[in-house]
Design a protein around this motif. Sequence first.
Motif, PDB file in Angstrom:
ATOM      1  N   GLN A  71       0.790  -1.216   0.000  1.00 20.22           N
ATOM      2  CA  GLN A  71       0.000   0.000   0.000  1.00 20.22           C
ATOM      3  C   GLN A  71       0.834   1.283   0.000  1.00 20.22           C
ATOM      4  O   GLN A  71       0.528   2.212  -0.762  1.00 20.22           O
ATOM      5  N   LYS A  75       0.600   3.921  -3.072  1.00 17.94           N
ATOM      6  CA  LYS A  75       0.227   5.311  -2.839  1.00 17.94           C
ATOM      7  C   LYS A  75       1.263   6.267  -3.420  1.00 17.94           C
ATOM      8  O   LYS A  75       0.913   7.313  -3.984  1.00 17.94           O
ATOM      9  N   GLN A  78       0.731   6.438  -7.143  1.00 16.89           N
ATOM     10  CA  GLN A  78      -0.435   7.261  -7.465  1.00 16.89           C
ATOM     11  C   GLN A  78      -0.136   8.754  -7.340  1.00 16.89           C
ATOM     12  O   GLN A  78      -0.594   9.561  -8.156  1.00 16.89           O
ATOM     13  N   GLU A  79       0.656   9.122  -6.338  1.00 12.32           N
ATOM     14  CA  GLU A  79       1.017  10.527  -6.178  1.00 12.32           C
ATOM     15  C   GLU A  79       1.977  10.985  -7.271  1.00 12.32           C
ATOM     16  O   GLU A  79       1.897  12.121  -7.749  1.00 12.32           O
ATOM     17  N   LYS A  82       0.073  11.171 -10.891  1.00  9.79           N
ATOM     18  CA  LYS A  82      -1.292  11.606 -10.646  1.00  9.79           C
ATOM     19  C   LYS A  82      -1.989  12.017 -11.935  1.00  9.79           C
ATOM     20  O   LYS A  82      -3.180  11.750 -12.131  1.00  9.79           O
ATOM     21  N   THR A 208      -3.551   3.393   5.041  1.00  8.89           N
ATOM     22  CA  THR A 208      -3.665   3.477   3.593  1.00  8.89           C
ATOM     23  C   THR A 208      -5.134   3.452   3.188  1.00  8.89           C
ATOM     24  O   THR A 208      -6.004   3.057   3.966  1.00  8.89           O
ATOM     25  N   PRO A 209      -5.436   3.836   1.932  1.00  9.17           N
ATOM     26  CA  PRO A 209      -6.819   3.750   1.447  1.00  9.17           C
ATOM     27  C   PRO A 209      -7.364   2.330   1.457  1.00  9.17           C
ATOM     28  O   PRO A 209      -8.577   2.121   1.525  1.00  9.17           O
TER      29      PRO A 209
END
Length: 429
Positions: A71, A75, A78-79, A82, A208-209
């Motif tokens: 995770q 993340k 993803q950042e 983006k 984390t999400p």
Amino acid sequence: MDTIASLFSFITWPVSWVIVQFHKLYGAIFGPDTGWAWGLSIVSLVVLIRICLIPLFVKQIKSTRNMQALQPKMKAIQERYKSDKQRQSEEMMKLYKETGTNPLSSCLPILAQSPFFFALYHVLAGIANGKTIGVINQPLLESAQKAHIFGAPLAAKFMDSASKVEGLGASLTDVRVITAIMIVLMSASQFFTQRQLMTKNVDLTVKTPFMQQQKMLMYVFPVMFAVMGINFPVGVLVYWLTTNVWTMGQQMYVINQNPTPGSKAQAHYLDRLVKSVTQHGEVQGKRRRAVVQAIVAKGPDRNDNERKFITGLAKQGFAAQADGSVVKSDAAAAEAEGTAPRRQQPKRQTKAQRQAGAAQQDDAAAKTSLSKDSGDAADEVSEDKKPEPQDAKPQQDAKPKQGKPTAGQARAKSGQRKGQQRPKHPSKK
């Protein structure tokens, strides 16, 4: 639901055959037309299917842990990407490939047993409609229609009409009460299973999400099963309640024996392991030795639970070894208790004490230098005692030999400090 179940009609024959074989066994004990014989046949079908799915369940546990560990990296990807969704997907797939993680592995047990679930639904729907299906012939069909579980027919549903329920030899009230209780138990077992996973077997140090999604599913799944359950026959509710209870027990065993690092379950497991080592004086079991070996190999990368475990062993007088065993160590116990002898640090001296010490060192150096000069003079006197010629005259004008100045005297005479001097500023010359 009937349309979906018909898609899996190809598997209804083996499912019905397994149920009939178990029915023969339980029918000889409880009677062929009883709800116990047919109900236990469905329960046994669930147990058989879940035993066959144990390898997939193990793969699901490993995949879930890998997803939790990935995770932070996911993340970060993803950042970083983006604004580029395609590059983001490529990096995600690359990460999955490098770590050997399959996001769909967590769904494998559910996907694998779905055909059996719909096939059983198809069989029970045929029983409710009075149709022979698979290996269930007319006598078995009549026997299944007579079977009641706590007053509710095997093929009855919560939403059935009163006339249909009466045709199965039961009352609508009994059917709805029994189905409602089973739906509540089914949803509650699903909720407890998911909650157990979230509260005990998740690394709490990583936020984390993924954790938020799991929390959401903890409430969504029970509601979804409750809504779907009103359209399930009693036999299917027995099947689904049994598989939920099996999943809950299987997961409880895995959490207790092989918890996720950094979770509450790991803290409880390591506490039990310390107590076991204290009681028996050794690490019992190959699996436990493998756990201790992995913790020792981590070194400074251990999490809080693992550091507490090493400290707990030390307090009991044990030291963990690289091979997963433990040995008695009084030094480790003393260090853990804080009673080990510590090296005493010298007291800090004042400026006057430091100057007095420097003066004593200078005096000692002066005495050493004088003793050395005295020895040199004695050697010279011994050389002078050799026989001299008669005409030799004593040298009266010879000056007495003086010793070498000491380091302190040299500094006092020069009036300068020892070492390289800083050049004076032009204005002070």
